[in-house]
Design an enzyme around this catalytic site. Structure first.
Site, PDB file in Angstrom:
ATOM      1  NE  ARG A  93     -13.492   1.797   3.825  1.00  9.28           N
ATOM      2  CZ  ARG A  93     -14.794   1.509   3.635  1.00  9.28           C
ATOM      3  NH1 ARG A  93     -15.312   1.524   2.433  1.00  9.28           N
ATOM      4  NH2 ARG A  93     -15.561   1.213   4.656  1.00  9.28           N
ATOM      5  CB  SER A  95     -19.047  -6.337   2.180  1.00  9.51           C
ATOM      6  OG  SER A  95     -20.124  -6.319   1.280  1.00  9.51           O
ATOM      7  CG  HIS A 144     -15.504  -3.158   0.797  1.00  9.39           C
ATOM      8  ND1 HIS A 144     -15.844  -1.938   0.266  1.00  9.39           N
ATOM      9  CD2 HIS A 144     -16.677  -3.787   1.063  1.00  9.39           C
ATOM     10  CE1 HIS A 144     -17.169  -1.830   0.234  1.00  9.39           C
ATOM     11  NE2 HIS A 144     -17.688  -2.930   0.709  1.00  9.39           N
TER      12      HIS A 144
END
Lengths: 210, 210
Positions: free
Chosen positions: A40, A13, A43
């Site tokens: 992040r 990812s 994500h």
């Protein structure tokens, strides 16, 4: 093809996010301390708007890392963000997560002062005089009150993560924090939320994982 | 101007969302049962992409409302979604929220079967044979396993809320659910997450609030 290993899913990812960021940035560099935070959050949301929305005050990531390293605790305004923050990494550094929204003392104080639980939570934390990272993912009124308390010298958080989401008071609350000389990471505009608040905290914590 | 009353903030937010939806829809009607779900997801994310992303199978909202009304419980794959679901309204209808990810029994089963905790959680729930709304906000592998169990006749959730977020396995897992004759609400594409899963559950629960 379905990948089953969770670590492998996360690695792949982050690789996809990295490639898509490179394409969008077209050579523009990302600050190496800010990059893991931006990655992040993307994500967590699958939303590349955060590449543009996230605003870091000068030295904000360093300030957050130093605070957590020294054992600062995290105060947040939602049980969801509290649930999402990696409490074992935080505990290994000496910190805890506090969310005061559901506590009886907060309800009492809100009622006595004719205010909301979100605002009463921040006021209670101001009394503590503890080193805190404050992560607001839901209540813009809490972020506004925090800005007032900082301006009045009654609160000095080590880092403010200002990512309430929504349509009312939200833009104003974020701009109020951005005007202050406090280390801050803010998602400009309407977007944000508990998952974004937790993701930013975790992006910092994972850099300090022992 | 800052609005302080939380109910008034929510009312005004929904009004702004309604106005923006009307502009985007340009006369196209929204199903009256689906509208509150779409509005609450946008309220939670400030992301109007969900107007296009959210896909409802025929009768999905009715199926979810009927199940919750009859006391069905909610199974979710994240503690964050569990934290965000309105548990007092759910309890007033006779249901509970379950998240098995952190339980020792889940860890044991995952290890014994060489699988992930997300997959083991779903398999444990299949053994229960209880009426469930299953809300997946994080783990596409859980949604994929759920699809297999439904196809094999080993699980018959009353409603599947399929909104994992991310870059790996996510599209496939959502399409796998959409191919099945099970009532489903799915966020097509990469977006979704715990807050979206909780928002969809709450949009249903608030229509049943007594």
């Amino acid at each position: 093809m379905v990948i089953h290993n969770p670590q492998e899913i996360e690695r792949r990812s982050m690789e996809i996010i990295g490639e898509e960021l490179a394409r969008r940035l077209g050579g523009r560099p990302l600050d190496p301390l800010e990059r893991p935070v931006i990655q992040r959050v993307i994500h967590t949301t699958a939303d590349f708007d955060y590449l543009e929305n996230l605003v870091f005050s000068e030295g904000a990531v360093e300030a957050g890392l130093a605070a957590l390293q020294e054992g600062a605790s995290i105060l947040t305004d939602t049980e969801m963000a509290k649930a999402g923050i990696n409490k074992s990494v935080l505990a290994s550094l000496g910190g805890q997560v506090h969310c005061l929204m559901g506590e009886e003392e907060t309800r009492r104080r809100a009622e006595a002062e004719g205010t909301t639980r979100a605002v009463a939570s921040i006021e209670r934390a101001a009394d503590w005089q503890l080193p805190l990272v404050v992560a607001i993912g839901n209540a813009p009124t809490a972020l506004l009150r925090l800005a007032e308390l900082i301006e009045a010298g009654r609160m000095r958080p080590r880092l403010v993560i200002g990512v309430p989401v929504g349509f009312v008071n939200v833009l104003e609350s974020k701009e109020a924090i951005l005007r202050l000389p406090v280390p801050s990471i803010v998602a400009r505009g309407r977007k944000g939320g508990s998952t974004v608040a937790a993701a930013i905290c975790n992006a910092l914590l994972y850099q300090l994982r022992r």
